[in-house]
Write a protein that holds these residues in place. Structure first.
Motif, PDB file in Angstrom:
ATOM      1  N   GLU A 164       0.743  -1.300  -0.100  1.00 50.99           N
ATOM      2  CA  GLU A 164       0.127  -0.061   0.148  1.00 50.99           C
ATOM      3  C   GLU A 164       1.009   1.153   0.031  1.00 50.99           C
ATOM      4  O   GLU A 164       2.072   1.203   0.513  1.00 50.99           O
ATOM      5  CB  GLU A 164      -0.986  -0.021   1.171  1.00 50.99           C
ATOM      6  N   GLU A 224       0.913   3.910   1.822  1.00 47.35           N
ATOM      7  CA  GLU A 224       1.209   4.327   3.136  1.00 47.35           C
ATOM      8  C   GLU A 224       2.427   3.565   3.829  1.00 47.35           C
ATOM      9  O   GLU A 224       3.486   3.996   4.366  1.00 47.35           O
ATOM     10  CB  GLU A 224       0.069   4.066   4.263  1.00 47.35           C
ATOM     11  N   THR A 225       2.407   2.072   3.467  1.00 48.52           N
ATOM     12  CA  THR A 225       3.480   1.285   3.622  1.00 48.52           C
ATOM     13  C   THR A 225       4.876   1.709   3.132  1.00 48.52           C
ATOM     14  O   THR A 225       5.777   1.801   3.730  1.00 48.52           O
ATOM     15  CB  THR A 225       3.133  -0.231   3.434  1.00 48.52           C
ATOM     16  N   LEU A 267       5.455   4.773   1.901  1.00 44.23           N
ATOM     17  CA  LEU A 267       5.969   6.128   2.360  1.00 44.23           C
ATOM     18  C   LEU A 267       6.423   5.908   3.596  1.00 44.23           C
ATOM     19  O   LEU A 267       7.545   6.489   4.021  1.00 44.23           O
ATOM     20  CB  LEU A 267       4.611   7.099   2.533  1.00 44.23           C
ATOM     21  N   ALA A 268       6.060   5.005   4.624  1.00 42.90           N
ATOM     22  CA  ALA A 268       6.623   4.847   6.009  1.00 42.90           C
ATOM     23  C   ALA A 268       7.944   4.088   5.922  1.00 42.90           C
ATOM     24  O   ALA A 268       8.956   4.395   6.539  1.00 42.90           O
ATOM     25  CB  ALA A 268       5.649   3.913   6.666  1.00 42.90           C
ATOM     26  N   ASN A 276      10.412   7.021   4.810  1.00 38.84           N
ATOM     27  CA  ASN A 276      10.646   7.840   5.760  1.00 38.84           C
ATOM     28  C   ASN A 276      11.778   6.981   6.831  1.00 38.84           C
ATOM     29  O   ASN A 276      12.755   7.777   7.138  1.00 38.84           O
ATOM     30  CB  ASN A 276       9.376   8.130   6.764  1.00 38.84           C
ATOM     31  N   SER A 330       5.302  13.027  -1.089  1.00 41.61           N
ATOM     32  CA  SER A 330       4.220  12.264  -1.555  1.00 41.61           C
ATOM     33  C   SER A 330       4.077  11.788  -2.980  1.00 41.61           C
ATOM     34  O   SER A 330       3.353  10.933  -2.987  1.00 41.61           O
ATOM     35  CB  SER A 330       2.865  12.767  -0.861  1.00 41.61           C
TER      36      SER A 330
END
Length: 125
Positions: free
Chosen positions: A54, A56-57, A59-60, A63, A97
């Protein structure tokens, strides 16, 4: 035999007797070396397909990789001629993003990424 250099003899030889085969004389060398290089590259870049992650995963992970200066293995959605997902290894310089910039100057859109993992001692976790 005459020890003097005669340019006319040399010119006559290249004009009438010598026939350069051009590329043909190197073709055998090129093919074997080229094949070895292609096989070596294919074996280095083959990697098991990762599960689609996903955004979000992704991007995490980016980071964490940026903050901890860790190298990552990035598998892209695009495939090569052999049907393998294209992959990159590197260190994240910066990201937002929408896009990533690796330390080596490679620029990627987040949308191109299928999965990302940390590299630990030449292995992915």
């Amino acid at each position: 035999m005459n020890d003097e250099f005669n340019l006319d003899v040399v010119s006559n030889f290249f004009k009438h007797d010598y026939h350069d085969r051009g590329k043909q004389k190197w073709q055998g060398f090129f093919l074997s070396d080229h094949q070895v290089a292609l096989h070596k590259r294919a074996n280095e870049t083959k990697s098991p397909p990762l599960s689609k992650q996903e955004p979000e995963t992704i991007l995490a992970t980016l980071n964490k990789a940026t903050v901890q200066h860790q190298h990552v293995f990035i598998q892209l959605k695009t495939r090569d001629k052999c049907g393998q997902h294209q992959a990159l290894k590197g260190q994240v310089n910066t990201f937002n993003s929408q896009s990533i910039l690796l330390v080596d100057g490679t620029f990627l859109n987040i949308e191109e990424i299928m999965a990302i993992e940390f590299i630990v001692e030449n292995k992915t976790e």
